[in-house]
Design a protein around this motif. Structure first.
Motif, mmCIF file in Angstrom:
data_model
loop_
_atom_site.group_PDB
_atom_site.id
_atom_site.type_symbol
_atom_site.label_atom_id
_atom_site.label_comp_id
_atom_site.label_asym_id
_atom_site.label_seq_id
_atom_site.Cartn_x
_atom_site.Cartn_y
_atom_site.Cartn_z
ATOM 1 N N LEU A 1 0.830 -1.212 0.000
ATOM 2 C CA LEU A 1 0.000 0.000 0.000
ATOM 3 C C LEU A 1 0.860 1.256 0.000
ATOM 4 O O LEU A 1 0.523 2.261 -0.652
ATOM 5 C CB LEU A 1 -0.944 -0.012 1.200
ATOM 6 C CG LEU A 1 -1.950 -1.172 1.255
ATOM 7 C CD1 LEU A 1 -2.896 -0.998 2.437
ATOM 8 C CD2 LEU A 1 -2.737 -1.282 -0.047
ATOM 9 N N GLU A 2 1.985 1.212 0.718
ATOM 10 C CA GLU A 2 2.886 2.367 0.740
ATOM 11 C C GLU A 2 3.479 2.613 -0.653
ATOM 12 O O GLU A 2 3.626 3.760 -1.081
ATOM 13 C CB GLU A 2 4.012 2.137 1.754
ATOM 14 C CG GLU A 2 3.560 2.122 3.207
ATOM 15 C CD GLU A 2 2.968 0.797 3.648
ATOM 16 O OE1 GLU A 2 2.550 0.688 4.818
ATOM 17 O OE2 GLU A 2 2.907 -0.154 2.818
ATOM 18 N N ALA A 3 3.821 1.538 -1.356
ATOM 19 C CA ALA A 3 4.399 1.686 -2.687
ATOM 20 C C ALA A 3 3.415 2.334 -3.654
ATOM 21 O O ALA A 3 3.808 3.106 -4.536
ATOM 22 C CB ALA A 3 4.833 0.323 -3.224
ATOM 23 N N ILE A 4 2.133 2.055 -3.475
ATOM 24 C CA ILE A 4 1.114 2.675 -4.317
ATOM 25 C C ILE A 4 0.876 4.123 -3.893
ATOM 26 O O ILE A 4 0.815 5.036 -4.720
ATOM 27 C CB ILE A 4 -0.195 1.867 -4.257
ATOM 28 C CG1 ILE A 4 0.004 0.478 -4.864
ATOM 29 C CG2 ILE A 4 -1.329 2.613 -4.972
ATOM 30 C CD1 ILE A 4 -1.164 -0.462 -4.675
ATOM 31 N N GLY A 5 0.783 4.344 -2.590
ATOM 32 C CA GLY A 5 0.450 5.676 -2.098
ATOM 33 C C GLY A 5 1.572 6.687 -2.216
ATOM 34 O O GLY A 5 1.320 7.895 -2.315
ATOM 35 N N GLU A 6 2.834 6.226 -2.211
ATOM 36 C CA GLU A 6 3.973 7.141 -2.238
ATOM 37 C C GLU A 6 4.637 7.239 -3.603
ATOM 38 O O GLU A 6 5.652 7.926 -3.756
ATOM 39 C CB GLU A 6 5.003 6.680 -1.196
ATOM 40 C CG GLU A 6 4.467 6.694 0.233
ATOM 41 C CD GLU A 6 5.403 6.025 1.224
ATOM 42 O OE1 GLU A 6 6.521 5.627 0.810
ATOM 43 O OE2 GLU A 6 5.018 5.892 2.403
ATOM 44 N N ALA A 7 4.072 6.588 -4.610
ATOM 45 C CA ALA A 7 4.681 6.576 -5.936
ATOM 46 C C ALA A 7 4.484 7.901 -6.667
ATOM 47 O O ALA A 7 3.550 8.659 -6.383
ATOM 48 C CB ALA A 7 4.083 5.441 -6.768
ATOM 49 N N ASP A 8 5.372 8.161 -7.596
ATOM 50 C CA ASP A 8 5.179 9.267 -8.537
ATOM 51 C C ASP A 8 4.350 8.816 -9.723
ATOM 52 O O ASP A 8 3.740 9.640 -10.410
ATOM 53 C CB ASP A 8 6.534 9.788 -9.030
ATOM 54 C CG ASP A 8 7.379 10.370 -7.909
ATOM 55 O OD1 ASP A 8 6.864 11.230 -7.167
ATOM 56 O OD2 ASP A 8 8.548 9.959 -7.768
ATOM 57 N N ALA A 9 4.343 7.510 -9.978
ATOM 58 C CA ALA A 9 3.534 6.944 -11.050
ATOM 59 C C ALA A 9 3.269 5.480 -10.733
ATOM 60 O O ALA A 9 4.145 4.786 -10.217
ATOM 61 C CB ALA A 9 4.241 7.063 -12.397
ATOM 62 N N THR B 1 -4.508 7.132 -4.410
ATOM 63 C CA THR B 1 -3.131 7.599 -4.515
ATOM 64 C C THR B 1 -3.057 8.909 -5.297
ATOM 65 O O THR B 1 -3.786 9.097 -6.285
ATOM 66 C CB THR B 1 -2.236 6.548 -5.209
ATOM 67 O OG1 THR B 1 -0.903 7.065 -5.287
ATOM 68 C CG2 THR B 1 -2.712 6.218 -6.607
ATOM 69 N N PRO B 2 -2.198 9.834 -4.876
ATOM 70 C CA PRO B 2 -2.019 11.064 -5.654
ATOM 71 C C PRO B 2 -1.275 10.837 -6.962
ATOM 72 O O PRO B 2 -1.264 11.707 -7.832
ATOM 73 C CB PRO B 2 -1.206 11.964 -4.712
ATOM 74 C CG PRO B 2 -0.512 11.021 -3.777
ATOM 75 C CD PRO B 2 -1.445 9.859 -3.610
#
Length: 320
Positions: free
Chosen positions: A188-196, A224-225
């Motif tokens: 979940l962190e990898a999705i939420g903190e990604a640039d893409a 995610t942003p």
């Protein structure tokens, strides 16, 4: 740049290899997290086999059998041949000798109490994925196995896929253990903190679709942003490899670039995608999607080699 990829096996692995080549030139130091489907996992000969994790690891680690797209280069099969002489196992699913070493190591560590995430990290150390800025994660540490309901009952997905080549009519796909599964640590962190966040041309039903079905993953994608963009696995009404068309038919989705995009859905209307890349053969689909508010792009999406796949990755990132 932080990029997260939701991947199945061969198609996702080859795309990610091209993505790495592109980022090495355009954005050195980028960090890539690959979240792998584990719905194809199974027990065979007493060892835990994780086909998509291993295909990603071997491909990104430079050890894959290029012609097959899976398994180890310069493989042999003496152990499987001898097992067959004992009447053990499946003659349609052969574990190579080198590949078997991976499964034995994984099984030992799992039985010692390590999680699948920890075990995967240990396996990847050998192939030096971290040196390339890659972290490989299973979608979940809890076992999830995809089964297929056919006229005679439930069979494991690999039996339907490998043994029967999807020739048996599939009534539905059943993810055993999915209700008890949780996203693996870091997912979940990898999705939420990604640039893409990227969806490669993996099977939208039993690969990416299974990852999205893990409780919490779809919600993470919708919130995610980061922009979420994907590549159609369908070119001109046909899957490039595998039996994606048969899988799509089972869930009532047409085998077309436009239909797969609408199956995933646009985030603005409750889906998971912001953009969609299609092949030049499907330019009309891109036009129709764009008319409905999608961000689209068109290019030659057939992954012939690493340099061309790097250009495909560049085009996809341009959508971001």
């Amino acid at each position: 740049m932080k990029v997260t990829v939701l991947s199945g096996g061969v198609g996702g692995a080859r795309f990610t290899r091209g993505l790495l080549a592109h980022l090495a030139e355009s954005a050195p130091g980028s960090q890539i997290t690959v979240i792998a489907n584990t719905g194809d996992d199974m027990w065979l000969h007493g060892v835990r086999v994780c086909p998509d994790l291993d295909t990603l690891m071997y491909t990104l680690g430079g050890a894959v059998h290029e012609q097959q797209g899976w398994g180890r280069r310069e493989e042999s099969s003496r152990v499987s041949q001898d097992l067959a002489a004992y009447g053990v196992g499946w003659d349609w699913f052969t574990l190579g000798d080198l590949d078997l070493a991976t499964h034995l190591a994984r099984t030992q560590w799992l039985r010692e109490g390590l999680s699948l995430t920890e075990t995967t990290a240990r396996l990847c150390e050998r192939w030096r994925l971290a040196d390339q800025g890659v972290r490989l994660l299973p979608m979940s540490d809890q076992p999830v196995e995809t089964h297929v309901r056919v006229d005679d009952g439930l069979i494991h997905f690999e039996e339907w896929w490998v043994r029967h080549r999807a020739a048996l009519p599939a009534r539905e796909f059943v993810q055993v253990g999915l209700a008890q599964a949780e996203p693996a640590p870091g997912v979940l962190e990898a999705i939420g903190e990604a640039d893409a966040v990227l969806l490669p041309p993996s099977n939208p039903v039993v690969s990416v679709g299974t990852i999205l079905a893990v409780p919490g993953v779809r919600d993470a994608l919708t919130t995610t942003p980061a922009p979420v963009v994907g590549i159609s696995p369908i070119i001109g009404g046909a899957a490039v490899r595998g039996m994606a068309a048969e899988c799509l038919a089972t869930i009532g989705v047409a085998a077309s670039a436009e239909a797969v995009a609408r199956h995933y859905g646009r985030r603005a209307t409750g889906g998971v995608l912001d953009g969609w890349l299609v092949d030049t053969a499907d330019a009309e689909a891109a036009e129709k999607l764009a008319a409905d508010g999608w961000r689209t792009a068109v290019t030659d999406t057939l992954m012939r080699d690493v340099p061309h796949t790097a250009r495909i990755a560049a085009t996809l990132l341009n959508l971001v």
